[in-house]
Design an enzyme around this catalytic site. Structure first.
Site, PDB file in Angstrom:
ATOM      1  N   HIS A   1       2.935  31.177 -34.466  1.00 50.00           N
ATOM      2  CA  HIS A   1       3.575  31.631 -33.232  1.00 50.00           C
ATOM      3  C   HIS A   1       4.697  32.641 -33.474  1.00 50.00           C
ATOM      4  O   HIS A   1       5.424  32.556 -34.462  1.00 50.00           O
ATOM      5  CB  HIS A   1       4.163  30.431 -32.480  1.00 50.00           C
ATOM      6  CG  HIS A   1       3.139  29.364 -32.214  1.00 50.00           C
ATOM      7  ND1 HIS A   1       2.022  29.567 -31.451  1.00 50.00           N
ATOM      8  CD2 HIS A   1       3.059  28.074 -32.631  1.00 50.00           C
ATOM      9  CE1 HIS A   1       1.311  28.461 -31.381  1.00 50.00           C
ATOM     10  NE2 HIS A   1       1.917  27.538 -32.108  1.00 50.00           N
TER      11      HIS A   1
ATOM     12  N   ARG B   1       0.994  38.991 -25.586  1.00 47.33           N
ATOM     13  CA  ARG B   1       1.693  38.249 -26.637  1.00 47.33           C
ATOM     14  C   ARG B   1       1.246  38.789 -27.987  1.00 47.33           C
ATOM     15  O   ARG B   1       0.285  39.555 -28.083  1.00 47.33           O
ATOM     16  CB  ARG B   1       1.392  36.739 -26.541  1.00 47.33           C
ATOM     17  CG  ARG B   1      -0.043  36.377 -26.841  1.00 47.33           C
ATOM     18  CD  ARG B   1      -0.281  34.870 -26.885  1.00 47.33           C
ATOM     19  NE  ARG B   1      -1.661  34.583 -27.271  1.00 47.33           N
ATOM     20  CZ  ARG B   1      -2.167  33.382 -27.483  1.00 47.33           C
ATOM     21  NH1 ARG B   1      -1.402  32.306 -27.338  1.00 47.33           N
ATOM     22  NH2 ARG B   1      -3.420  33.211 -27.841  1.00 47.33           N
TER      23      ARG B   1
ATOM     24  N   VAL C   1      -7.213  32.175 -29.297  1.00 50.73           N
ATOM     25  CA  VAL C   1      -7.639  32.137 -30.704  1.00 50.73           C
ATOM     26  C   VAL C   1      -9.063  31.579 -30.769  1.00 50.73           C
ATOM     27  O   VAL C   1      -9.890  32.037 -31.569  1.00 50.73           O
ATOM     28  CB  VAL C   1      -6.664  31.275 -31.540  1.00 50.73           C
ATOM     29  CG1 VAL C   1      -7.165  31.105 -32.959  1.00 50.73           C
ATOM     30  CG2 VAL C   1      -5.274  31.906 -31.544  1.00 50.73           C
ATOM     31  N   GLN C   2      -9.361  30.626 -29.879  1.00 56.24           N
ATOM     32  CA  GLN C   2     -10.693  30.011 -29.879  1.00 56.24           C
ATOM     33  C   GLN C   2     -11.783  31.071 -29.685  1.00 56.24           C
ATOM     34  O   GLN C   2     -12.779  31.109 -30.409  1.00 56.24           O
ATOM     35  CB  GLN C   2     -10.794  28.966 -28.757  1.00 56.24           C
ATOM     36  CG  GLN C   2     -10.108  27.637 -29.054  1.00 56.24           C
ATOM     37  CD  GLN C   2      -8.623  27.600 -28.675  1.00 56.24           C
ATOM     38  OE1 GLN C   2      -7.953  28.631 -28.587  1.00 56.24           O
ATOM     39  NE2 GLN C   2      -8.100  26.396 -28.481  1.00 56.24           N
TER      40      GLN C   2
ATOM     41  N   ASN D   1      -2.714  29.077 -35.326  1.00 59.06           N
ATOM     42  CA  ASN D   1      -2.062  30.011 -34.404  1.00 59.06           C
ATOM     43  C   ASN D   1      -0.591  30.058 -34.800  1.00 59.06           C
ATOM     44  O   ASN D   1       0.172  29.144 -34.507  1.00 59.06           O
ATOM     45  CB  ASN D   1      -2.245  29.506 -32.965  1.00 59.06           C
ATOM     46  CG  ASN D   1      -1.761  30.508 -31.937  1.00 59.06           C
ATOM     47  OD1 ASN D   1      -1.418  31.639 -32.272  1.00 59.06           O
ATOM     48  ND2 ASN D   1      -1.732  30.090 -30.678  1.00 59.06           N
TER      49      ASN D   1
ATOM     50  N   LYS E   1     -11.884  17.310 -63.847  1.00 63.54           N
ATOM     51  CA  LYS E   1     -10.619  17.958 -64.212  1.00 63.54           C
ATOM     52  C   LYS E   1     -10.278  18.972 -63.132  1.00 63.54           C
ATOM     53  O   LYS E   1     -11.136  19.778 -62.745  1.00 63.54           O
ATOM     54  CB  LYS E   1     -10.778  18.685 -65.561  1.00 63.54           C
ATOM     55  CG  LYS E   1      -9.477  18.936 -66.289  1.00 63.54           C
ATOM     56  CD  LYS E   1      -8.903  17.665 -66.870  1.00 63.54           C
ATOM     57  CE  LYS E   1      -7.999  17.916 -68.058  1.00 63.54           C
ATOM     58  NZ  LYS E   1      -7.547  16.624 -68.635  1.00 63.54           N
TER      59      LYS E   1
ATOM     60  N   THR F   1     -12.381  14.124 -69.481  1.00 61.05           N
ATOM     61  CA  THR F   1     -12.000  15.280 -68.655  1.00 61.05           C
ATOM     62  C   THR F   1     -11.433  16.390 -69.548  1.00 61.05           C
ATOM     63  O   THR F   1     -11.519  17.566 -69.214  1.00 61.05           O
ATOM     64  CB  THR F   1     -10.997  14.892 -67.552  1.00 61.05           C
ATOM     65  OG1 THR F   1      -9.758  14.540 -68.142  1.00 61.05           O
ATOM     66  CG2 THR F   1     -11.524  13.754 -66.704  1.00 61.05           C
TER      67      THR F   1
HETATM   68  O1  LIG Z   1      -5.011  30.865 -28.285  1.00 61.06           O
HETATM   69  C1  LIG Z   1      -4.452  29.790 -28.028  1.00 61.06           C
HETATM   70  N1  LIG Z   1      -5.170  28.631 -28.034  1.00 61.06           N
HETATM   71  C2  LIG Z   1      -4.606  27.422 -27.759  1.00 61.06           C
HETATM   72  O2  LIG Z   1      -5.300  26.364 -27.775  1.00 61.06           O
HETATM   73  C3  LIG Z   1      -3.230  27.392 -27.492  1.00 61.06           C
HETATM   74  N2  LIG Z   1      -2.354  26.394 -27.204  1.00 61.06           N
HETATM   75  C4  LIG Z   1      -1.128  26.967 -27.052  1.00 61.06           C
HETATM   76  O3  LIG Z   1      -0.071  26.339 -26.793  1.00 61.06           O
HETATM   77  N3  LIG Z   1      -1.196  28.309 -27.213  1.00 61.06           N
HETATM   78  C5  LIG Z   1      -2.493  28.607 -27.500  1.00 61.06           C
HETATM   79  N4  LIG Z   1      -3.105  29.773 -27.778  1.00 61.06           N
END
Ligand SMILES: O=c1[nH]c(=O)c2[nH]c(=O)[nH]c2[nH]1
Length: 306
Positions: free
Chosen positions: A263, A179, A234-235, A261, A13, A60
């Site tokens: 934007h 940014r 971001v990675q 990410n 459920k 359920t």
């Molecule tokens: O931090 C980022 N990682 C990405 O892989 C990526 N790709 C993108 O277009 N902008 C960003 N920014």
């Protein structure tokens, strides 16, 4: 095996919504939780699929009723991880044909309000990010407990850039050291409890750990209050956040993070007659989450089980 076919099945459920109130909890007034519970049972009920024999099926509807009955029985305050283990133990021990149960819970973030700086005894407002858990209990008592966060929205107005990425025929994105960066973190981590008998008795340990992990993730994203910390992608930020959780909590074997990410596009507007109508100077942006980048990784200790 049935009629030469292999079938793997489970039934359950979803979205069973239950609210539990504990009245006048020492020192803090009423306590409320609102849980959205999912139950999946793995049971020996092949005849239902193959020959319309429902005799082994746990309805359920009964699973839904069990959630309310067990919530009623919880007279002491309980974390949702402990409630999920309790439900899983019930389903796997009460029904002979049930070999495993997976319980998923998302908690609605009701937060106690303060009025004139004083915590209210029975007033709550809705917060944003949600605490989640998924618990799997096997009939023999084998256990897996993961907890997580859903929708932790974080943003920095500066101290973020993105440079050095692949440039080819399709690349338009300029390199930048300035940014905005924003994301909505989904996180999941696994606890080391391998058997139902390993679950600690302390009622708040899971809830406290959730709050602690959330703080480590957010603090690592932001850096110190004045200088912050530069994010080259971001990675990289995701990795530093996961690493901080693993370093801080030795009993967490692995952390999975999903960080879209989201934007904020620089706004430049111009026409032939008005070439500088809006010229971007790190001030006006168009926020958009469609499309958005999706950055996702699981970071584990070497030899982890997740
Ligand atoms: O931090 C980022 N990682 C990405 O892989 C990526 N790709 C993108 O277009 N902008 C960003 N920014």
């Amino acid at each position: 095996m049935a009629e030469g076919f292999k079938i793997e099945q489970n039934h359950g459920k979803s979205r069973v919504r239950v609210t539990r109130v504990w009245r006048s909890v020492a020192g803090s007034g009423d306590l409320i939780v609102e849980w959205n519970v999912g139950v999946s049972l793995f049971s020996d009920c092949l005849p239902a699929y193959v020959s319309a024999d429902n005799s082994a099926i746990v309805a359920t509807d009964s699973m839904k009723n069990t959630v309310y009955a067990k919530a009623k029985e919880c007279t002491e305050v309980m974390s949702m991880e402990t409630f999920a283990v309790l439900l899983g133990r019930h389903f796997t021990s009460y029904y002979p044909q049930v070999t495993a149960a997976v319980i998923h819970i998302v908690e609605k973030p009701w937060e106690r309000v303060a009025v004139d700086g004083q915590p209210h005894s029975h007033g709550f407002k809705l917060g944003s990010e949600k605490h989640t858990t998924e618990v799997r209990v096997e009939k023999c008592g084998t256990l897996s407990v993961t907890s997580g966060i859903e929708g932790l929205a974080l943003l920095k107005t500066t101290q973020s850039g993105f440079e050095g990425f692949v440039r080819d025929h399709f690349t338009l994105l300029p390199e930048t050291r300035e940014r905005m960066v924003a994301t909505k973190v989904t996180a999941a981590w696994r606890y080391p409890f391998a058997h139902v008998s390993d679950i600690p008795a302390k009622p708040f340990c899971f809830t406290q750990r959730y709050l602690d992990v959330k703080k480590v993730l957010a603090d690592t994203f932001f850096g110190s209050p004045l200088e912050g910390v530069y994010s080259p992608s971001v990675q990289n930020t995701l990795y530093l956040m996961a690493k901080a959780v693993l370093n801080r909590f030795p009993d967490i074997a692995s952390v999975k993070l999903r960080m879209p990410n989201l934007h904020f596009l620089p706004v430049n507007l111009s026409s032939k007659d008005n070439p500088n109508m809006v010229k971007f100077a790190d001030d006006v942006y168009m926020p958009t989450d469609e499309p958005h980048g999706t950055i996702e990784a699981t970071v584990s200790r070497a030899m982890s089980r997740m």
